[in-house]
Design an enzyme around this catalytic site. Sequence first.
Site, PDB file in Angstrom:
ATOM      1  N   GLU A   1       0.823  -1.207   0.000  1.00 47.65           N
ATOM      2  CA  GLU A   1       0.000   0.000   0.000  1.00 47.65           C
ATOM      3  C   GLU A   1       0.859   1.260   0.000  1.00 47.65           C
ATOM      4  O   GLU A   1       1.926   1.286   0.584  1.00 47.65           O
ATOM      5  CB  GLU A   1      -0.827   0.060   1.286  1.00 47.65           C
ATOM      6  CG  GLU A   1      -1.750  -1.087   1.475  1.00 47.65           C
ATOM      7  CD  GLU A   1      -2.365  -1.077   2.874  1.00 47.65           C
ATOM      8  OE1 GLU A   1      -3.155  -1.980   3.145  1.00 47.65           O
ATOM      9  OE2 GLU A   1      -2.053  -0.183   3.675  1.00 47.65           O
TER      10      GLU A   1
ATOM     11  N   CYS B   1      -1.233  -3.237  15.254  1.00 51.84           N
ATOM     12  CA  CYS B   1      -0.974  -2.883  13.859  1.00 51.84           C
ATOM     13  C   CYS B   1      -1.289  -4.049  12.919  1.00 51.84           C
ATOM     14  O   CYS B   1      -0.829  -5.171  13.132  1.00 51.84           O
ATOM     15  CB  CYS B   1       0.483  -2.458  13.709  1.00 51.84           C
ATOM     16  SG  CYS B   1       0.912  -1.986  12.038  1.00 51.84           S
TER      17      CYS B   1
ATOM     18  N   CYS C   1       3.579  -5.649  16.229  1.00 46.01           N
ATOM     19  CA  CYS C   1       3.035  -4.744  17.237  1.00 46.01           C
ATOM     20  C   CYS C   1       1.557  -5.099  17.430  1.00 46.01           C
ATOM     21  O   CYS C   1       0.865  -5.406  16.455  1.00 46.01           O
ATOM     22  CB  CYS C   1       3.184  -3.290  16.779  1.00 46.01           C
ATOM     23  SG  CYS C   1       4.904  -2.830  16.514  1.00 46.01           S
TER      24      CYS C   1
ATOM     25  N   CYS D   1       5.198  -7.640   7.718  1.00 42.72           N
ATOM     26  CA  CYS D   1       6.093  -7.083   8.745  1.00 42.72           C
ATOM     27  C   CYS D   1       6.386  -8.155   9.776  1.00 42.72           C
ATOM     28  O   CYS D   1       5.521  -8.943  10.137  1.00 42.72           O
ATOM     29  CB  CYS D   1       5.422  -5.869   9.397  1.00 42.72           C
ATOM     30  SG  CYS D   1       6.484  -5.004  10.562  1.00 42.72           S
TER      31      CYS D   1
ATOM     32  N   CYS E   1      -1.539   1.741   8.522  1.00 38.24           N
ATOM     33  CA  CYS E   1      -0.640   0.650   8.217  1.00 38.24           C
ATOM     34  C   CYS E   1      -1.250  -0.732   7.944  1.00 38.24           C
ATOM     35  O   CYS E   1      -1.698  -1.406   8.853  1.00 38.24           O
ATOM     36  CB  CYS E   1       0.265   0.565   9.439  1.00 38.24           C
ATOM     37  SG  CYS E   1       1.899   0.157   9.030  1.00 38.24           S
TER      38      CYS E   1
ATOM     39  N   CYS F   1       3.124   8.248   1.851  1.00 39.69           N
ATOM     40  CA  CYS F   1       3.525   7.309   2.886  1.00 39.69           C
ATOM     41  C   CYS F   1       3.874   6.003   2.172  1.00 39.69           C
ATOM     42  O   CYS F   1       3.012   5.354   1.578  1.00 39.69           O
ATOM     43  CB  CYS F   1       2.345   7.159   3.850  1.00 39.69           C
ATOM     44  SG  CYS F   1       2.667   6.027   5.166  1.00 39.69           S
TER      45      CYS F   1
HETATM   46  N1  SAH Z   1       7.688  -0.090  11.252  1.00 40.92           N
HETATM   47  C1  SAH Z   1       7.820   1.337  11.190  1.00 40.92           C
HETATM   48  C2  SAH Z   1       7.118   1.912  10.002  1.00 40.92           C
HETATM   49  C3  SAH Z   1       5.621   1.738  10.013  1.00 40.92           C
HETATM   50  S1  SAH Z   1       4.982   3.258  10.402  1.00 40.92           S
HETATM   51  C4  SAH Z   1       7.355   1.943  12.490  1.00 40.92           C
HETATM   52  O1  SAH Z   1       6.867   1.211  13.343  1.00 40.92           O
HETATM   53  O2  SAH Z   1       7.512   3.138  12.681  1.00 40.92           O
HETATM   54  C5  SAH Z   1       3.331   3.010  10.660  1.00 40.92           C
HETATM   55  C6  SAH Z   1       2.891   3.844  11.828  1.00 40.92           C
HETATM   56  O3  SAH Z   1       1.466   3.686  11.974  1.00 40.92           O
HETATM   57  C7  SAH Z   1       3.537   3.386  13.118  1.00 40.92           C
HETATM   58  O4  SAH Z   1       3.803   4.478  13.948  1.00 40.92           O
HETATM   59  C8  SAH Z   1       2.444   2.522  13.703  1.00 40.92           C
HETATM   60  O5  SAH Z   1       2.627   2.373  15.055  1.00 40.92           O
HETATM   61  C9  SAH Z   1       1.196   3.306  13.300  1.00 40.92           C
HETATM   62  N2  SAH Z   1      -0.051   2.535  13.316  1.00 40.92           N
HETATM   63  C10 SAH Z   1      -0.242   1.240  13.022  1.00 40.92           C
HETATM   64  N3  SAH Z   1      -1.542   0.904  13.146  1.00 40.92           N
HETATM   65  C11 SAH Z   1      -2.184   2.039  13.520  1.00 40.92           C
HETATM   66  C12 SAH Z   1      -3.534   2.348  13.824  1.00 40.92           C
HETATM   67  N4  SAH Z   1      -4.498   1.426  13.747  1.00 40.92           N
HETATM   68  N5  SAH Z   1      -3.841   3.624  14.194  1.00 40.92           N
HETATM   69  C13 SAH Z   1      -2.879   4.579  14.251  1.00 40.92           C
HETATM   70  N6  SAH Z   1      -1.594   4.345  13.976  1.00 40.92           N
HETATM   71  C14 SAH Z   1      -1.240   3.083  13.625  1.00 40.92           C
END
Ligand code: SAH
Length: 342
Positions: free
Chosen positions: A91, A118, A115, A111, A333, A104
Site C-alpha cells: 500500500e 498494527c 506490534c 512485517c 498501516c 507514505c
Molecule cells: N515499522 C515502522 C514503520 C511503520 S509506520 C514503524 O513502526 O515506525 C506506521 C505507523 O502507523 C507506526 O507508527 C504505527 O505504530 C502506526 N499505526 C499502526 N496501526 C495504527 C492504527 N491502527 N492507528 C494509528 N496508527 C497506527
Amino acid sequence: MLGDIKGFTREELRRFFAEEGFAKFSSSQIFNWIYKKRVEDFSLMTNLSKSLRDFLPRNFYFSKLELKDKAVSEDKTEKFLFKLKDSSLIETVLIPEPKRNTLCLSTQVGCKFKCSFCVSGLSGFKRNLEVSEMVNQFLYLSDYLKPAKVTNAVFMGIGEPLDNLENLIKAVKIIMDEQGIYLGKRKICISTAGLASKIRNLADLGLGVGLSVSLHCADDQRRSRIMPINKRYSLEELTKALLYFTKKEKKPVTLEYILIKELNSSREDAVRLSRLARKLNCKINLIPYNPCEYFEWQAPDKSEIEGFTKALKEKNTFFTLRKARGRDIEASCGQLRSRFEA
Ligand code: SAH
C-alpha cells in the site's frame, strides 16, 4: 542478466557505464530522462549515443507497479493498493494538504515486528521490497498528482524500513538525487519501531533525512507488551541510539505516540513521555488510534486526550496533536492490504 534500471543509484550506474566504456555522464542523462522527464523508453532518450541506446535495452528493463485498488477518504486521503510482480500486495498512501502532498511509502511485504495494534504484522512477513519497488511507489504517485508535486515522503507504510536498510538507503538516494527526483533531505522521513543498532547505522551514513520513532509507550514493561521489539532493544538502548542519531545528524528526532484508550493515555503516561522527550530534546506527534476490526483497541475519548495533553503542557513539553487521517478507508498501516489477503 537484465537489471531493473530504477533499482540503481546514479553512482552505481556511473560505475557500471565506466566499466563498459561509456561516458561517465551517461548516468546523469539517464537519470534526467527517467526521473525528471519521466521517459521510460530507452529509444526516446535522444541525447544518448546510439551505441548506448542499443546497449541499454539489452541490459536493463523498466519495472512497473500494477494498481489493484484505490480508496479515497472523506478527508481526501487516498490509498493505493499495488500488486507486485510476484503478486504480493503493498500500500501507498497520499495525504494531500493545502500546501503539501505527503506520500507514505511501504518498505516490506508484511512485517516481522508484530506490534499488537498494527494490521501489517497480522499475516506475517513475506519479503523486503526491492529498491525499484520503493522508487516506483513514489513515481506512480507523482505521475498521478501532476501538475501538483509530491512535497514530502515518509517511510511509514507497511514494514520496518530499518529492517530493509540497504535497499531503503538506495531508494532514498535515488529520491534525493539532484539529477533525478530531487526531493530535499528535509522532506524525507524514516519511521522505525525502534531498531537501535540500525538507527546507529543510519546515523553513520549522514544522509540528513528525518527519523521518527514509533514509541507509543514510555515504560519498558508495557512497551514490550504492545511492541515486542522492545524486548530486544529496551527504552534505554533505544534512547542511547536516538541521542547518537541526534548528535551525528544535528537534528532532533520525532516520537510518534498513538493514543490508545486505557492503555497508554493516562496522565502518568504523559509524565513519562515528557521525561523521555526532555532527555532527547525531540518533537512529539500524538495521534489518536485508528480502530480496526482485528483488534479490541479503541481511540481514547476526548477527556482522556485532554488529560494527557494537559499533563504534557504542565511539563512544558512541546507536542502536535494530529488527526488520524483516512479513518473511513482504513488508511493505517496494512489495513487495505489485509482486506484482500483475508
Ligand atoms: N515499522 C515502522 C514503520 C511503520 S509506520 C514503524 O513502526 O515506525 C506506521 C505507523 O502507523 C507506526 O507508527 C504505527 O505504530 C502506526 N499505526 C499502526 N496501526 C495504527 C492504527 N491502527 N492507528 C494509528 N496508527 C497506527
